[in-house]
Motif scaffolding. Structure first.
Motif, PDB file in Angstrom:
ATOM      1  N   LEU A 296      -0.443   2.465  18.135  1.00  0.00           N
ATOM      2  CA  LEU A 296       0.414   1.624  17.291  1.00  0.00           C
ATOM      3  C   LEU A 296      -0.363   1.011  16.134  1.00  0.00           C
ATOM      4  N   THR A 297      -1.570   0.541  16.412  1.00  0.00           N
ATOM      5  CA  THR A 297      -2.363  -0.045  15.325  1.00  0.00           C
ATOM      6  C   THR A 297      -2.701   1.003  14.273  1.00  0.00           C
ATOM      7  N   THR A 298      -2.977   2.222  14.707  1.00  0.00           N
ATOM      8  CA  THR A 298      -3.287   3.301  13.764  1.00  0.00           C
ATOM      9  C   THR A 298      -2.079   3.624  12.885  1.00  0.00           C
ATOM     10  N   ILE A 299      -0.885   3.637  13.481  1.00  0.00           N
ATOM     11  CA  ILE A 299       0.339   3.898  12.710  1.00  0.00           C
ATOM     12  C   ILE A 299       0.562   2.805  11.676  1.00  0.00           C
ATOM     13  N   VAL A 300       0.401   1.541  12.091  1.00  0.00           N
ATOM     14  CA  VAL A 300       0.609   0.424  11.156  1.00  0.00           C
ATOM     15  C   VAL A 300      -0.400   0.480  10.021  1.00  0.00           C
ATOM     16  N   ILE A 301      -1.665   0.769  10.353  1.00  0.00           N
ATOM     17  CA  ILE A 301      -2.708   0.861   9.323  1.00  0.00           C
ATOM     18  C   ILE A 301      -2.371   1.963   8.323  1.00  0.00           C
ATOM     19  N   ALA A 302      -1.908   3.114   8.822  1.00  0.00           N
ATOM     20  CA  ALA A 302      -1.541   4.216   7.929  1.00  0.00           C
ATOM     21  C   ALA A 302      -0.392   3.821   7.005  1.00  0.00           C
ATOM     22  N   LEU A 303       0.605   3.135   7.549  1.00  0.00           N
ATOM     23  CA  LEU A 303       1.754   2.715   6.735  1.00  0.00           C
ATOM     24  C   LEU A 303       1.352   1.655   5.705  1.00  0.00           C
ATOM     25  N   ILE A 304       0.503   0.721   6.110  1.00  0.00           N
ATOM     26  CA  ILE A 304       0.028  -0.303   5.179  1.00  0.00           C
ATOM     27  C   ILE A 304      -0.797   0.345   4.062  1.00  0.00           C
ATOM     28  N   THR A 305      -1.593   1.355   4.427  1.00  0.00           N
ATOM     29  CA  THR A 305      -2.367   2.093   3.422  1.00  0.00           C
ATOM     30  C   THR A 305      -1.439   2.744   2.406  1.00  0.00           C
ATOM     31  N   MET A 306      -0.358   3.352   2.873  1.00  0.00           N
ATOM     32  CA  MET A 306       0.598   4.000   1.976  1.00  0.00           C
ATOM     33  C   MET A 306       1.300   2.970   1.091  1.00  0.00           C
ATOM     34  N   ALA A 307       1.611   1.808   1.676  1.00  0.00           N
ATOM     35  CA  ALA A 307       2.225   0.746   0.885  1.00  0.00           C
ATOM     36  C   ALA A 307       1.269   0.236  -0.184  1.00  0.00           C
ATOM     37  N   MET A 308      -0.009   0.106   0.177  1.00  0.00           N
ATOM     38  CA  MET A 308      -1.016  -0.365  -0.774  1.00  0.00           C
ATOM     39  C   MET A 308      -1.196   0.636  -1.912  1.00  0.00           C
ATOM     40  N   MET A 309      -1.358   1.916  -1.553  1.00  0.00           N
ATOM     41  CA  MET A 309      -1.588   2.942  -2.570  1.00  0.00           C
ATOM     42  C   MET A 309      -0.356   3.166  -3.434  1.00  0.00           C
ATOM     43  N   GLY A 310       0.828   2.882  -2.881  1.00  0.00           N
ATOM     44  CA  GLY A 310       2.057   3.043  -3.648  1.00  0.00           C
ATOM     45  C   GLY A 310       2.083   2.206  -4.910  1.00  0.00           C
ATOM     46  N   VAL A 311       1.385   1.080  -4.882  1.00  0.00           N
ATOM     47  CA  VAL A 311       1.298   0.220  -6.066  1.00  0.00           C
ATOM     48  C   VAL A 311      -0.071   0.352  -6.723  1.00  0.00           C
ATOM     49  N   GLU A 312      -1.119   0.500  -5.891  1.00  0.00           N
ATOM     50  CA  GLU A 312      -2.504   0.522  -6.380  1.00  0.00           C
ATOM     51  C   GLU A 312      -2.733   1.589  -7.447  1.00  0.00           C
ATOM     52  N   MET A 313      -2.172   2.798  -7.234  1.00  0.00           N
ATOM     53  CA  MET A 313      -2.440   3.907  -8.139  1.00  0.00           C
ATOM     54  C   MET A 313      -1.523   3.913  -9.356  1.00  0.00           C
ATOM     55  N   MET A 314      -0.342   3.331  -9.234  1.00  0.00           N
ATOM     56  CA  MET A 314       0.635   3.395 -10.308  1.00  0.00           C
ATOM     57  C   MET A 314       0.646   2.156 -11.207  1.00  0.00           C
ATOM     58  N   LEU A 315       0.220   1.024 -10.680  1.00  0.00           N
ATOM     59  CA  LEU A 315       0.269  -0.205 -11.463  1.00  0.00           C
ATOM     60  C   LEU A 315      -0.618  -0.159 -12.712  1.00  0.00           C
ATOM     61  N   PRO A 316      -1.863   0.356 -12.635  1.00  0.00           N
ATOM     62  CA  PRO A 316      -2.658   0.454 -13.869  1.00  0.00           C
ATOM     63  C   PRO A 316      -1.991   1.316 -14.934  1.00  0.00           C
ATOM     64  N   LEU A 317      -1.334   2.403 -14.509  1.00  0.00           N
ATOM     65  CA  LEU A 317      -0.622   3.259 -15.461  1.00  0.00           C
ATOM     66  C   LEU A 317       0.538   2.508 -16.095  1.00  0.00           C
TER      67      LEU A 317
END
Length: 520
Positions: A296-317
């Motif tokens: 469960l912790t691994t699943i949550v970490i993966a989802l949080i990573t996707m949520a973070m990258m969803g903004v992290e990579m696009m916001l500078p653009l």
């Protein structure tokens, strides 16, 4: 270990039975791994510069990140075998040499031409391969160097690397790009090459002192490399991630480069997983997923990573293309959030030791959702200070989740399974990162392409064309941010199923490690 009646807490025993100081070794590992992890997002604010210099599209420029994540995702599963087979010092030194070579390859890549883009990408792949070893190895080493009762605080230090380095990457790159640099008589102006000078210098220093500071802290076994498992791992994760990487340039309907690689990758991964569960001595012991808390912790970490990258990579653009900011200014908008991540990671680690992972995961996920929701409605006139505040709130929430859950995942397993658990946990996170970056690059590019105004307006009505183009970009970024929000909501839902109490390893293991020994 004791001298007289006084316990030595600043020393530990390596696997050869010799004492050493933990602090210098931990400092070197954190610093060198930070330089490596910085490579993951350091090119985020340089995408427009790469597009200009190489005359390539946004989707192609994003390959600098997606191929990094692809190679990283392939190497992480191999790290458990390498950590068990080879001595800690030797493995670290080899990884640092590969990382240094990768940085140097990118820095010295041929003059920017589309035909030389592969040289740039080859350097990125070398960097990622090394980080795929050093990042999970760092976590395994920390687990073995400190007792379980200090796990939260120690993983909080690890969070400074895993969380802060990718967060500060865009700001660091923007600051570098804003200056002219003269190196060996050559002036680099607005050049992505200069981004690698400081990390190269830091890593070079770490490499020189590594033989004197690093010690062999992990127990090694003379295990035989299962070639079939290695091939399955590399092919399975490689094809799967390669397919998603191609989505950005080829779209979802391309059979040969997208659909077939993803399908074949999934099938090979399933075969790989089945073999690991039924092997006496698996290449990567996936039985760690039989522990519910770890899964469960691994699943949550993966989802949080996707949520973070969803903004992290696009916001500078978004900041550069819609708000017209420079690379430096767009990076400065993100800087407070990066600093928030750095401040909160150790604090969250200490909080985990007191309240456990579930509460922190729930509160952190809610904060992340609240901070992400307004991004779906950003406009061309949204104040930069408002974006900075929202981004800071997001990173606050992410910091509350990342390291506590990583510590919880490791505490749910016996120390003997730490290498396999770390490799599995990090593989999930790297696969999630690679998939989401490729996915969002593709979706954003496709939405912008379909929403952009007719070409004839560029000459007949330039003002209307510019306005419609901005709206098309906003539509694309809104979709990207909405996907990030969806991942955060899924993380919150999954977090409700976590156990509410801190898990503890046996008192014997705790006692042994607190006295400087190792748990076999």
């Amino acid at each position: 270990m004791q001298v007289g009646n006084e316990e030595i807490t600043t020393f530990n025993l390596d696997r050869h039975g010799k004492t050493y100081r933990r602090a210098p070794m931990v400092a070197l590992i954190l610093l060198a791994t930070f330089a490596g992890m910085l490579m993951q997002t350091v090119l985020g604010t340089t995408v427009p510069t790469l597009m200009r210099d190489y005359n390539i599209s946004m989707a192609t420029a994003q390959q600098a990140t997606t191929w990094f994540l692809l190679a990283n995702g392939i190497m992480v599963p191999v790290s458990a075998y390498l950590a068990t087979k080879f001595s800690t010092k030797k493995l670290y030194i080899i990884a640092y040499i590969i990382l240094f070579a990768g940085m140097l390859t990118v820095f010295a890549a041929p003059l920017p031409k589309p035909s030389t883009w592969w040289v740039f990408l080859s350097g990125r792949i070398l960097q990622a391969s090394a980080v795929g070893i050093t990042m999970p190895l760092m976590q395994v080493v920390l687990v073995n160097m400190y007792p379980p009762k200090q796990m939260g605080a120690v993983m909080g230090l690890g969070g400074l690397v895993v969380g802060l380095a990718p967060a500060v990457g865009p700001t660091f790159a923007g600051w570098i790009l804003n200056k002219n640099h003269v190196i060996l008589g050559i002036t680099f102006s607005d050049s992505w090459r200069t981004i690698f000078i400081l990390p190269l210098s830091v890593l070079g220093i770490c490499l020189v002192i590594s033989p004197f500071v690093l010690k062999d802290v992990l127990p090694n076994k003379a295990i035989k490399l299962d070639i079939i498992s290695l091939i399955e791992s590399v092919l399975g994760f490689g094809l799967f991630l390669w397919g998603f990487t191609n989505v950005a340039t080829d779209g979802w309907s391309k059979l040969n480069t997208v659909i077939m690689p993803i399908l074949f990758g999934v099938m090979i991964i399933l075969v790989f997983g089945y073999r690991q569960f039924h092997m006496t001595k698996p290449f990567l012991d996936l039985r760690v997923f039989k522990t519910k808390q770890f899964t469960l912790t691994t699943i949550v970490i993966a989802l949080i990573t996707m949520a973070m990258m969803g903004v992290e990579m696009m916001l500078p653009l978004y900041m550069q293309e819609v708000h017209g900011l420079s690379a430096l200014d767009s990076g400065l908008v993100l800087l407070p959030g990066a600093l928030m991540m750095g401040i909160m990671s150790p604090i969250a680690g200490l909080a985990y030791d007191r309240v456990g992972a579930k509460r922190l995961a729930l509160v952190g996920s809610v904060i992340l959702i609240i901070g992400t929701f307004p991004f779906v409605f950003l406009t061309a006139e949204t104040p930069n200070i408002f974006i900075t505040a929202l981004y800071g709130m997001r990173m606050f929430g992410i910091a509350m989740v990342f390291m506590p859950l990583t510590a919880s995942a490791m505490k749910a397993l016996p120390i003997s399974e730490a290498a396999d658990g770390t490799a599995s946990n990090n593989t999930a996170r790297q696969v999630a990162s690679a998939v989401v970056v490729a996915l969002l690059s593709s979706v954003t590019q496709n939405v912008i392409t379909h929403a952009q105004p007719a070409a004839h307006l560029k000459t007949t009505n330039p003002l209307l064309y510019a306005d419609k183009l901005i709206q098309a970009m906003l539509t694309g970024y809104h979709v990207s941010f909405a996907l990030g929000l969806a991942f955060a909501i899924m993380a919150l839902i999954t977090a409700f199923f976590l156990r509410g109490h801190v898990l503890h390893i046996s008192n014997q293991a705790d006692d042994l490690q607190s006295k400087g020994g190792q748990v076999k």
